[in-house]
Design a protein around this motif. Structure first.
Motif, PDB file in Angstrom:
ATOM      1  N   LYS A   1       0.852  -1.192   0.000  1.00 50.24           N
ATOM      2  CA  LYS A   1       0.000   0.000   0.000  1.00 50.24           C
ATOM      3  C   LYS A   1       0.889   1.244   0.000  1.00 50.24           C
ATOM      4  O   LYS A   1       1.970   1.244   0.564  1.00 50.24           O
ATOM      5  CB  LYS A   1      -0.882  -0.006   1.244  1.00 50.24           C
ATOM      6  N   GLY A   2       0.425   2.292  -0.618  1.00 46.69           N
ATOM      7  CA  GLY A   2       1.178   3.539  -0.654  1.00 46.69           C
ATOM      8  C   GLY A   2       2.228   3.574  -1.742  1.00 46.69           C
ATOM      9  O   GLY A   2       3.150   4.379  -1.709  1.00 46.69           O
ATOM     10  N   LEU A   3       2.108   2.705  -2.705  1.00 47.43           N
ATOM     11  CA  LEU A   3       3.075   2.613  -3.783  1.00 47.43           C
ATOM     12  C   LEU A   3       3.190   3.931  -4.555  1.00 47.43           C
ATOM     13  O   LEU A   3       4.264   4.287  -5.028  1.00 47.43           O
ATOM     14  CB  LEU A   3       2.701   1.466  -4.722  1.00 47.43           C
ATOM     15  N   ARG A   4       2.096   4.664  -4.629  1.00 47.90           N
ATOM     16  CA  ARG A   4       2.116   5.939  -5.360  1.00 47.90           C
ATOM     17  C   ARG A   4       3.033   6.966  -4.719  1.00 47.90           C
ATOM     18  O   ARG A   4       3.514   7.877  -5.372  1.00 47.90           O
ATOM     19  CB  ARG A   4       0.700   6.498  -5.469  1.00 47.90           C
ATOM     20  N   ALA A   5       3.289   6.831  -3.443  1.00 47.60           N
ATOM     21  CA  ALA A   5       4.129   7.800  -2.739  1.00 47.60           C
ATOM     22  C   ALA A   5       5.617   7.585  -3.011  1.00 47.60           C
ATOM     23  O   ALA A   5       6.435   8.441  -2.702  1.00 47.60           O
ATOM     24  CB  ALA A   5       3.873   7.716  -1.234  1.00 47.60           C
ATOM     25  N   ILE A   6       5.969   6.467  -3.608  1.00 46.29           N
ATOM     26  CA  ILE A   6       7.375   6.167  -3.885  1.00 46.29           C
ATOM     27  C   ILE A   6       7.728   6.732  -5.253  1.00 46.29           C
ATOM     28  O   ILE A   6       7.223   6.271  -6.282  1.00 46.29           O
ATOM     29  CB  ILE A   6       7.637   4.648  -3.833  1.00 46.29           C
ATOM     30  N   ALA A   7       8.588   7.730  -5.262  1.00 45.11           N
ATOM     31  CA  ALA A   7       8.978   8.375  -6.515  1.00 45.11           C
ATOM     32  C   ALA A   7      10.034   7.556  -7.252  1.00 45.11           C
ATOM     33  O   ALA A   7      10.026   7.464  -8.474  1.00 45.11           O
ATOM     34  CB  ALA A   7       9.504   9.778  -6.250  1.00 45.11           C
ATOM     35  N   ARG A   8      10.977   6.990  -6.499  1.00 45.60           N
ATOM     36  CA  ARG A   8      12.018   6.181  -7.118  1.00 45.60           C
ATOM     37  C   ARG A   8      12.664   5.307  -6.056  1.00 45.60           C
ATOM     38  O   ARG A   8      12.558   5.577  -4.866  1.00 45.60           O
ATOM     39  CB  ARG A   8      13.067   7.029  -7.806  1.00 45.60           C
ATOM     40  N   THR A   9      13.324   4.286  -6.517  1.00 40.80           N
ATOM     41  CA  THR A   9      14.075   3.416  -5.617  1.00 40.80           C
ATOM     42  C   THR A   9      15.507   3.363  -6.106  1.00 40.80           C
ATOM     43  O   THR A   9      15.791   3.628  -7.283  1.00 40.80           O
ATOM     44  CB  THR A   9      13.490   1.992  -5.583  1.00 40.80           C
ATOM     45  N   LEU A  10      16.395   3.022  -5.213  1.00 37.69           N
ATOM     46  CA  LEU A  10      17.807   3.005  -5.549  1.00 37.69           C
ATOM     47  C   LEU A  10      18.477   1.890  -4.772  1.00 37.69           C
ATOM     48  O   LEU A  10      18.289   1.781  -3.558  1.00 37.69           O
ATOM     49  CB  LEU A  10      18.434   4.356  -5.180  1.00 37.69           C
ATOM     50  N   ALA A  11      19.248   1.080  -5.448  1.00 36.41           N
ATOM     51  CA  ALA A  11      20.021   0.031  -4.783  1.00 36.41           C
ATOM     52  C   ALA A  11      21.397   0.601  -4.468  1.00 36.41           C
ATOM     53  O   ALA A  11      22.078   1.132  -5.351  1.00 36.41           O
ATOM     54  CB  ALA A  11      20.153  -1.183  -5.688  1.00 36.41           C
ATOM     55  N   VAL A  12      21.790   0.535  -3.228  1.00 35.25           N
ATOM     56  CA  VAL A  12      23.085   1.064  -2.802  1.00 35.25           C
ATOM     57  C   VAL A  12      23.921  -0.102  -2.305  1.00 35.25           C
ATOM     58  O   VAL A  12      23.623  -0.697  -1.272  1.00 35.25           O
ATOM     59  CB  VAL A  12      22.926   2.127  -1.693  1.00 35.25           C
ATOM     60  N   ASP A  13      24.966  -0.420  -3.061  1.00 34.26           N
ATOM     61  CA  ASP A  13      25.827  -1.537  -2.677  1.00 34.26           C
ATOM     62  C   ASP A  13      27.134  -1.018  -2.081  1.00 34.26           C
ATOM     63  O   ASP A  13      27.308   0.176  -1.890  1.00 34.26           O
ATOM     64  CB  ASP A  13      26.091  -2.446  -3.874  1.00 34.26           C
ATOM     65  N   GLN A  14      28.047  -1.925  -1.797  1.00 31.42           N
ATOM     66  CA  GLN A  14      29.306  -1.554  -1.162  1.00 31.42           C
ATOM     67  C   GLN A  14      30.452  -1.411  -2.155  1.00 31.42           C
ATOM     68  O   GLN A  14      31.610  -1.386  -1.768  1.00 31.42           O
ATOM     69  CB  GLN A  14      29.676  -2.576  -0.090  1.00 31.42           C
ATOM     70  N   SER A  15      30.136  -1.290  -3.436  1.00 28.66           N
ATOM     71  CA  SER A  15      31.202  -1.120  -4.422  1.00 28.66           C
ATOM     72  C   SER A  15      31.873   0.238  -4.216  1.00 28.66           C
ATOM     73  O   SER A  15      31.273   1.167  -3.670  1.00 28.66           O
ATOM     74  CB  SER A  15      30.634  -1.231  -5.841  1.00 28.66           C
ATOM     75  N   PRO A  16      33.131   0.368  -4.639  1.00 29.97           N
ATOM     76  CA  PRO A  16      33.859   1.626  -4.439  1.00 29.97           C
ATOM     77  C   PRO A  16      33.162   2.816  -5.097  1.00 29.97           C
ATOM     78  O   PRO A  16      32.485   2.661  -6.114  1.00 29.97           O
ATOM     79  CB  PRO A  16      35.217   1.368  -5.104  1.00 29.97           C
ATOM     80  N   ILE A  17      33.333   4.001  -4.513  1.00 27.10           N
ATOM     81  CA  ILE A  17      32.736   5.207  -5.088  1.00 27.10           C
ATOM     82  C   ILE A  17      33.606   5.780  -6.193  1.00 27.10           C
ATOM     83  O   ILE A  17      33.205   6.666  -6.913  1.00 27.10           O
ATOM     84  CB  ILE A  17      32.445   6.288  -4.019  1.00 27.10           C
TER      85      ILE A  17
END
Length: 186
Positions: A20-36
Motif C-alpha cells: 500500500k502507498g506505492l504511489r508515494a514512492i517516486a524512485r528506488t535506488l540500490a546502494v551496494d558496497q562497491s567503491p565510489i
C-alpha cells in the motif's frame, strides 16, 4: 499509477503483492558496497557534491579575488592551482621490479595536492588543502556558516562518518564507508 504501470506484468514476491502507498514512492535506488571511485581523485567531498561549493568559497576570499583566482584554481584536477609535480594526486607511484607498486607522498606539495600559491589563500585561517585534510566533524565546525556545505556534512556525521577526511582518496574507503557516502550523495 506510473509505479503500478511499471510493475504491471511483473511477478511480485508475495510480501509485495499487498503493498500500500506505492504511489508515494517516486524512485528506488540500490546502494551496494562497491567503491565510489577507482582513483585518488575521487574523494568524499567530490562524491557528495560539496567540493564545488568549497572551491566557490575559496574563490570568493578577498586574497583570491585580488590575485584573480577563479574556482578552477582550487581544483586539484586542473593546471594552475594543483601541484604539477604530482598532478594533483598528492602522491607519486613507485614501480619496483617483482614487487607491487607503492605510493609515496609528493615531496613538492607534501601530499597536499596544491601548489604553494594556492595554499597561501585562506578561509578562516585554513587553506583549501587544510580543509580537505579535516575530518568531516572538524569541517562541520570550520564551515558551519556555509549552509550548502554544512547540510551534507551534518548528514555524513549523523551516519557515523565524522572521522573520515574530506579529501581521503576513495580507494582507501571500506565498502561500508563507500555505501554510506552513496546514501549521503542521494
Amino acid at each position: 499509477r506510473a509505479a503500478k504501470a511499471r510493475l504491471a506484468g511483473k511477478r511480485l514476491p508475495p510480501v509485495l503483492r499487498e503493498l500500500k502507498g506505492l504511489r508515494a514512492i517516486a524512485r528506488t535506488l540500490a546502494v551496494d558496497q562497491s567503491p565510489i571511485g577507482r582513483t585518488p581523485r575521487s574523494v568524499p567531498a567530490t562524491y557528495v557534491g560539496i567540493m564545488d561549493a568549497i572551491r566557490t568559497l575559496f574563490a570568493a576570499v578577498p586574497d583570491a579575488r585580488a590575485l584573480g583566482y577563479g574556482r578552477s584554481r582550487f581544483s586539484f584536477n586542473v593546471k594552475g592551482g594543483r601541484c604539477e609535480a604530482c598532478e594533483g594526486q598528492g602522491r607519486l607511484r613507485v614501480t619496483m621490479a617483482l614487487l607491487p607498486d607503492t605510493y609515496v607522498p609528493c615531496e613538492s606539495c607534501r601530499g597536499r595536492r596544491y601548489n604553494a600559491d594556492t595554499q597561501a589563500v585562506h578561509f578562516k585561517g585554513k587553506s583549501v588543502a587544510e580543509v580537505l585534510e579535516m575530518t568531516i566533524d572538524e569541517a562541520r565546525l570550520h564551515l558551519s556558516t556555509v549552509g550548502v556545505i554544512r547540510r551534507p556534512l551534518d548528514f555524513l556525521s549523523g551516519i557515523g562518518l565524522g572521522y573520515l577526511a574530506l579529501g581521503q582518496p576513495s580507494p582507501t574507503l571500506s565498502g561500508g564507508e563507500a555505501q554510506r557516502i552513496k546514501l549521503a550523495a542521494e
